[in-house]
Design a protein around this motif. Structure first.
Motif, short mmCIF file in Angstrom:
data_model
loop_
_atom_site.label_atom_id
_atom_site.label_comp_id
_atom_site.label_asym_id
_atom_site.label_seq_id
_atom_site.Cartn_x
_atom_site.Cartn_y
_atom_site.Cartn_z
N SER A 199 0.85 -1.23 0.39
CA SER A 199 -0.11 -0.03 0.51
C SER A 199 1.11 1.24 0.02
CB SER A 199 -1.30 0.00 1.22
OG SER A 199 -0.18 0.03 2.05
N ILE A 231 2.05 6.86 -6.94
CA ILE A 231 1.07 7.75 -6.60
C ILE A 231 1.48 9.50 -6.88
CG2 ILE A 231 -1.36 8.66 -6.61
CD1 ILE A 231 -2.36 5.98 -6.05
N VAL A 256 -3.34 -3.85 11.10
CA VAL A 256 -2.48 -3.36 9.30
C VAL A 256 -3.30 -3.94 8.37
CG1 VAL A 256 -0.32 -3.79 8.38
CG2 VAL A 256 -0.33 -3.46 11.09
N TRP A 257 -4.13 -4.86 8.39
CA TRP A 257 -4.43 -4.83 7.28
C TRP A 257 -5.71 -3.72 6.58
CZ3 TRP A 257 -5.04 -9.44 3.34
CH2 TRP A 257 -3.52 -9.89 3.31
N GLN A 278 -5.95 -0.81 8.26
CA GLN A 278 -5.54 0.39 7.37
C GLN A 278 -5.02 0.07 5.32
OE1 GLN A 278 -1.87 1.48 10.40
NE2 GLN A 278 -2.07 3.33 9.27
N ALA A 279 -4.12 -0.87 5.06
CA ALA A 279 -3.47 -1.17 4.39
C ALA A 279 -4.52 -1.40 3.62
CB ALA A 279 -2.32 -2.52 3.94
N GLU A 306 -5.63 2.45 2.30
CA GLU A 306 -4.92 3.15 1.85
C GLU A 306 -4.81 2.83 0.38
OE1 GLU A 306 -2.38 5.85 1.65
OE2 GLU A 306 -2.52 5.62 3.59
N ILE A 307 -5.04 1.93 0.31
CA ILE A 307 -4.76 1.05 -1.09
C ILE A 307 -6.18 1.70 -1.73
CG2 ILE A 307 -5.15 -1.07 -2.42
CD1 ILE A 307 -3.85 -2.31 -0.97
N ARG A 355 -8.19 4.44 -1.03
CA ARG A 355 -7.79 6.27 -1.20
C ARG A 355 -7.18 5.97 -1.79
NH1 ARG A 355 -4.08 9.10 1.13
NH2 ARG A 355 -4.77 11.20 1.80
N SER A 356 -5.75 5.39 -2.30
CA SER A 356 -4.71 5.81 -3.08
C SER A 356 -5.72 5.18 -4.94
CB SER A 356 -3.41 5.03 -3.27
OG SER A 356 -2.64 4.60 -1.98
N SER A 357 -6.18 3.99 -5.24
CA SER A 357 -6.99 4.07 -6.22
C SER A 357 -7.67 4.65 -6.35
CB SER A 357 -7.79 2.66 -5.94
OG SER A 357 -7.11 2.00 -5.41
N LEU A 416 -7.72 7.98 -5.94
CA LEU A 416 -6.61 9.47 -5.96
C LEU A 416 -6.25 9.19 -7.86
CD1 LEU A 416 -4.47 10.14 -3.46
CD2 LEU A 416 -5.63 11.77 -4.98
N ASP A 417 -5.67 7.85 -8.08
CA ASP A 417 -5.17 7.49 -9.65
C ASP A 417 -6.16 7.53 -10.37
OD1 ASP A 417 -3.15 6.39 -10.92
OD2 ASP A 417 -3.73 3.90 -10.43
#
Lengths: 173, 142
Positions: free
Chosen positions: A47, A54, B23-24, B26-27, B30-31, B33-35, B37-38
């Motif tokens: 992640s 990005i 942790v999973w 949170q990850a 994050e993934i 959110r990144s997608s 943003l992408d």
């Protein structure tokens, strides 16, 4: 005496075991925990990598936008007497000014766009196009192909930017 | 196998499972959110390319070029209206045009509408009619 016997029996129940029944639960639990924690660490790393990718793309697009804007500013500067200079490579401009009345090569050699200074690295004309290389103040450079109108010595199109790595600053040279 | 071993093993396994789950989670956030943003970054890039391509077209020159101005410039109102009409953007994006203070052209600012969970995402580009062959040279000195 009874209490002591009971305590010994309980202690043995908790702590005594034959050699043949050596515990496997604790090693199994430790292994499973290690696998879980390593797995979650890997997912977390993935992640973070995606986030960094990005961020890197975003930075790259910002630089590309600055270079595209600088290319537009270069084309604006080629209006007027300086349009004549587009027929010669930038290296020949000092001698070409005699053939281009009123032209000033320094107008094409650099400028400032949105507080970001840019400079011309190279201009190489060909039949109906030209190769333009610009550099930003932070050393990032980009290549463009400019479509030229041969009848009017003017630009009528700018290609997509090709980003290059940082090159040493002109001032440092 | 003793009771103590079972208790200790259970505690270790429960602790590590809980930590791993956190942790999973949170990850995964994050993934996601990144997608997002992408995808929004891609929309901004698509809008930029579409604006550039449209300005290259013959239709654009008739609509957005200010032929009454002696110094070759876009008609800002027509430019903004034409781009907004012909290049519909997603509801998360907004555009604004502003004149360059040096008179080089007009700046297009593509940005993400403010959202709590997203960082500011913005693109800013200069567009000039000269770069699209709309400014005819009166004469060529050579």
């Amino acid at each position: 005496m009874l209490q002591l016997a009971t305590f010994q029996a309980l202690s043995c129940l908790l702590f005594c075991r034959p050699r043949s029944q050596a515990g496997f639960i604790l090693p199994l639990a430790l292994t499973a925990s290690a696998v879980l924690l390593l797995g979650s660490a890997s997912v977390h790393t993935l992640s973070l990598q995606k986030r960094l990718r990005i961020h890197s793309i975003s930075q790259r697009e910002q630089v590309a936008d600055q270079l595209r804007s600088a290319a537009q500013a270069f084309v604006v500067a080629t209006r007027g007497p300086e349009a004549c200079l587009l027929q010669w490579p930038s290296l020949d401009w000092p001698s070409a000014v005699h053939a281009c009345n009123g032209s000033d090569p320094s107008r094409l050699s650099g400028g400032v766009v949105a507080e970001m200074p840019w400079s011309l690295l190279d201009w190489k004309p060909s039949i109906e196009s030209g190769q333009l290389r610009l550099q930003l103040a932070d050393g990032r450079t980009g290549n463009f192909r400019l479509s030229l109108d041969p009848s009017a010595a003017s630009v009528f199109g700018i290609s997509e930017v090709q980003l290059q790595g940082r090159v040493p600053q002109l001032e440092a040279e | 196998m003793t009771l103590l071993e079972v208790v200790v093993s259970s505690v270790v396994l429960a602790g590590s499972s809980s930590a791993a789950l956190g942790v999973w989670n949170q990850a995964a956030n994050e993934i996601q959110r990144s997608s997002q943003l992408d995808e929004l970054g891609l929309q901004l890039e698509t809008a930029r390319i579409a604006t550039d391509r449209w300005l290259q077209s013959d239709a654009a020159s008739a609509v957005v070029f200010d032929s009454t101005s002696p110094d070759c410039r876009f008609n800002p109102e027509a430019l903004e209206a034409a781009v907004a009409e012909r290049l519909p953007l997603g509801s998360e994006l907004s555009t604004s045009w502003s004149a360059d203070p040096q008179g080089l052209g007009h700046w297009l600012e593509l940005s993400l509408k403010p959202q709590l969970s997203m960082p500011p995402l913005k693109r800013r580009l200069l567009f000039s009619p000269a770069a699209y062959g709309l400014c005819k040279q009166e004469e060529v000195r050579s």
